[in-house]
Write a protein that holds these residues in place. Structure first.
Motif, mmCIF file in Angstrom:
data_model
loop_
_atom_site.group_PDB
_atom_site.id
_atom_site.type_symbol
_atom_site.label_atom_id
_atom_site.label_comp_id
_atom_site.label_asym_id
_atom_site.label_seq_id
_atom_site.Cartn_x
_atom_site.Cartn_y
_atom_site.Cartn_z
ATOM 1 N N MET A 1 20.614 3.020 7.016
ATOM 2 C CA MET A 1 22.034 3.263 7.241
ATOM 3 C C MET A 1 22.727 1.991 7.726
ATOM 4 N N TYR B 1 29.830 11.542 7.521
ATOM 5 C CA TYR B 1 28.525 11.452 6.865
ATOM 6 C C TYR B 1 27.394 11.857 7.815
ATOM 7 N N LEU B 2 27.421 11.350 9.030
ATOM 8 C CA LEU B 2 26.353 11.651 9.989
ATOM 9 C C LEU B 2 26.318 13.139 10.328
ATOM 10 N N SER C 1 31.306 8.991 10.648
ATOM 11 C CA SER C 1 31.140 10.184 11.483
ATOM 12 C C SER C 1 30.933 11.432 10.637
ATOM 13 N N ASN D 1 23.052 11.902 21.207
ATOM 14 C CA ASN D 1 21.932 12.358 20.385
ATOM 15 C C ASN D 1 21.274 13.624 20.937
ATOM 16 N N GLY E 1 17.227 5.083 10.098
ATOM 17 C CA GLY E 1 18.391 4.510 10.759
ATOM 18 C C GLY E 1 18.710 3.109 10.267
ATOM 19 N N ASN F 1 24.811 14.851 7.386
ATOM 20 C CA ASN F 1 23.374 14.549 7.385
ATOM 21 C C ASN F 1 22.614 15.481 8.329
ATOM 22 N N ASN G 1 16.564 7.798 17.756
ATOM 23 C CA ASN G 1 17.912 7.830 17.189
ATOM 24 C C ASN G 1 18.900 7.120 18.113
#
Length: 240
Positions: free
Chosen positions: A164, A181-182, A179, A31, A161, A185, A76
């Protein structure tokens, strides 16, 4: 299972064998790197994009915003650890397919569903009691800067979070789909908080949540609650 899926399965098994201290380190480092990537992307576009600024000046970077953005990174990381816990307990199952069509469908489903969830979550954050306690800090950034995306109350970060994770509990999305998608995002959030026009004006007709679309929300807090698209704002009468 082809050789690529076997290799991907090997990576999944490697993470399965992580101890919790290893998961904590991995989550935090991952992160932090994403945080630095977002800042770097913002600054790169800001310096190289020749299109006009949306507002006259960027919001000034303050020490309090910097520390809050770092706490968002920690939050996160906590969400990732919750996801790992649910996975290890068998509540979340991960697919390993590398079928291009299936991955594309799953990514589109994640974008569509998360956009719907985030619309309602974002709208709720603007209700008077929630806005004063939770979301008001983010809207001190009437204009934006490279930290704006991360200037969030911990409840917002954890809430996004958990939405999701709810989807991952309901369907076995592929590791690659999640992966991708993130990554989308993060990029979308960074671009959405630029203070420069990034998307062509024609993108508005395709219901895309453009940079101007989200910038307008920072100027008029009663409009444009969507994230990736303007579909829900148009449907529920909050589009501007």
């Amino acid at each position: 299972m082809n050789c690529n899926e076997t290799e991907l399965s090997g990576y999944v098994n490697m993470f399965w064998q992580f101890s919790w201290p290893q998961w904590m380190v991995f989550s935090l480092i991952s992160n932090i790197l994403l945080y630095l990537f977002s800042i770097g992307l913002y600054l790169f576009i800001d310096k190289t994009c020749r299109k006009s600024q949306l507002q006259e000046k960027d919001h000034p970077v303050s020490a309090s915003d910097f520390y809050l953005s770092l706490f968002t990174v920690v939050c996160n990381s906590i969400v990732m650890l919750i996801g790992a816990f649910l996975w290890k307990k068998g509540w979340i199952e991960l697919g390993i397919t590398q079928s291009g069509i299936k991955i594309s469908v799953e990514v589109m489903a994640l974008l569509f569903l998360m956009d719907l969830f985030m619309y309602f979550f974002h709208y709720a954050a603007h209700l008077p009691f929630a806005y004063k306690m939770i979301h008001g800090k983010h809207h001190e950034h009437v204009s934006t800067n490279y930290l704006s995306l991360f200037v969030l109350h911990p409840f917002e970060t954890i809430g996004f979070g958990l939405m999701m994770l709810v989807l991952l509990l309901c369907y076995d999305f592929s590791v690659l789909s999640i992966s991708i998608y993130l990554f989308i995002n993060l990029i979308w959030g960074t671009i959405g908080h630029l203070n420069r026009e990034f998307f062509p004006a024609s993108f508005d007709s395709f219901f895309v949540g453009t940079t101007r679309f989200h910038n307008q929300h920072h100027l008029d807090e009663t409009k444009n609650f969507g994230f990736y698209t303007s579909i829900w704002d148009r449907l529920f009468g909050t589009y501007k």
